[in-house]
Design an enzyme around this catalytic site. Structure first.
Site, PDB file in Angstrom:
ATOM      1  N   LEU A 126      35.131  46.724  44.102  1.00 42.37           N
ATOM      2  CA  LEU A 126      36.246  47.008  45.004  1.00 42.37           C
ATOM      3  C   LEU A 126      35.625  47.017  46.392  1.00 42.37           C
ATOM      4  O   LEU A 126      34.579  47.648  46.600  1.00 42.37           O
ATOM      5  CB  LEU A 126      36.854  48.386  44.702  1.00 42.37           C
ATOM      6  CG  LEU A 126      37.697  48.508  43.446  1.00 42.37           C
ATOM      7  CD1 LEU A 126      38.059  49.964  43.189  1.00 42.37           C
ATOM      8  CD2 LEU A 126      38.957  47.674  43.558  1.00 42.37           C
ATOM      9  N   ASP A 127      36.227  46.327  47.345  1.00 42.57           N
ATOM     10  CA  ASP A 127      35.633  46.303  48.675  1.00 42.57           C
ATOM     11  C   ASP A 127      35.701  47.688  49.319  1.00 42.57           C
ATOM     12  O   ASP A 127      36.353  48.596  48.816  1.00 42.57           O
ATOM     13  CB  ASP A 127      36.270  45.215  49.557  1.00 42.57           C
ATOM     14  CG  ASP A 127      37.736  45.432  49.854  1.00 42.57           C
ATOM     15  OD1 ASP A 127      38.169  46.601  49.964  1.00 42.57           O
ATOM     16  OD2 ASP A 127      38.457  44.435  50.003  1.00 42.57           O
ATOM     17  N   LYS A 128      35.020  47.839  50.416  1.00 44.11           N
ATOM     18  CA  LYS A 128      34.911  49.135  51.106  1.00 44.11           C
ATOM     19  C   LYS A 128      36.266  49.750  51.403  1.00 44.11           C
ATOM     20  O   LYS A 128      36.448  50.957  51.293  1.00 44.11           O
ATOM     21  CB  LYS A 128      34.096  48.941  52.393  1.00 44.11           C
ATOM     22  CG  LYS A 128      33.945  50.184  53.258  1.00 44.11           C
ATOM     23  CD  LYS A 128      33.129  49.904  54.505  1.00 44.11           C
ATOM     24  CE  LYS A 128      33.836  49.158  55.576  1.00 44.11           C
ATOM     25  NZ  LYS A 128      34.897  49.826  56.290  1.00 44.11           N
ATOM     26  N   SER A 132      39.076  49.315  49.754  1.00 48.44           N
ATOM     27  CA  SER A 132      39.905  49.499  48.562  1.00 48.44           C
ATOM     28  C   SER A 132      39.483  50.749  47.806  1.00 48.44           C
ATOM     29  O   SER A 132      38.356  51.210  47.920  1.00 48.44           O
ATOM     30  CB  SER A 132      39.792  48.283  47.650  1.00 48.44           C
ATOM     31  OG  SER A 132      40.256  47.134  48.327  1.00 48.44           O
ATOM     32  N   ARG A 173      38.366  39.460  47.632  1.00 50.07           N
ATOM     33  CA  ARG A 173      39.513  39.981  48.381  1.00 50.07           C
ATOM     34  C   ARG A 173      40.816  39.263  48.031  1.00 50.07           C
ATOM     35  O   ARG A 173      41.706  39.082  48.864  1.00 50.07           O
ATOM     36  CB  ARG A 173      39.245  39.940  49.888  1.00 50.07           C
ATOM     37  CG  ARG A 173      38.069  40.809  50.298  1.00 50.07           C
ATOM     38  CD  ARG A 173      37.721  40.724  51.780  1.00 50.07           C
ATOM     39  NE  ARG A 173      38.709  41.327  52.635  1.00 50.07           N
ATOM     40  CZ  ARG A 173      38.749  42.616  52.988  1.00 50.07           C
ATOM     41  NH1 ARG A 173      37.849  43.447  52.528  1.00 50.07           N
ATOM     42  NH2 ARG A 173      39.695  43.065  53.785  1.00 50.07           N
TER      43      ARG A 173
END
Length: 190
Positions: A47-49, A51, A149
């Site tokens: 999960l990106d930063k 999210s 993403r």
């Protein structure tokens, strides 16, 4: 060796990794700050930063491979900018063209629907914005792929940029029983 498995409610602002050698990430927050994971633990997918939500972790590379394959559904609750339209939901369901690496990629058909009410989620560390700046909508998107993403690119492509993204389910495993930043050890991951 007996493998270990975990589910984590990843907070906003954390990277889905344990450490970095990159100078620009030296002051970032990493998963190891949340729990003392055993050596060899890896995040299953990322999960990106920006999210939040369900992140599975394991010491078993085969389990990680199986879950990141296209066999496993991942469900996200997504707060988007504006009042989403049926047309946009239909476009998302059928697949949209998004950038991936240096090409355009047509996302696979997926499940999408508008949520009847705002989901019961913890307050995010960084405030999003309030209603004075325009209406927002919450949708559920279930995909079984995971390009970089991807969900954010999908909603932007249909004219409703993502404001908040929370993964709520991977396969049959949900956020249930977790508070923001907490970790629960699992017997198995299916």
């Amino acid at each position: 060796m007996k493998h270990r498995h975990f589910k984590l409610f990843k907070p906003y602002g954390y990277l889905s990794q344990f450490q970095t050698n990159a100078k620009h990430e030296i002051n970032k927050k990493f998963l190891g700050a949340l729990y003392d994971f055993p050596k060899g633990t890896m995040a299953i997918g990322r999960l990106d930063k920006d999210s939040e939500g369900l992140l599975l972790l394991t010491t078993d590379g085969k389990v990680s491979y199986d879950i990141t394959s296209t066999k496993t559904d991942k469900e996200y609750y997504v707060q988007v900018d504006g009042e989403i339209t049926e047309e946009a939901i239909l476009q998302l369901k059928n697949g949209v063209r998004v950038s991936h690496k240096s090409d355009m990629y047509l996302t696979k058909p997926c499940k999408v629907f508008q949520l009847d009410k705002t989901p019961d989620l913890p307050e995010r560390a960084k405030k999003i914005r309030d209603e004075r700046h325009g209406k927002t909508s919450w949708i559920s998107i279930t995909i079984n792929e995971g390009k970089f993403r991807q969900v954010r690119k999908m909603t932007a492509q249909v004219g409703f940029p993502t404001l908040r993204l929370v993964r709520v389910r991977v396969g049959t495993i949900t956020l249930e029983g977790l508070k923001m930043g907490s970790v629960l050890e699992l017997d198995v991951i299916q």
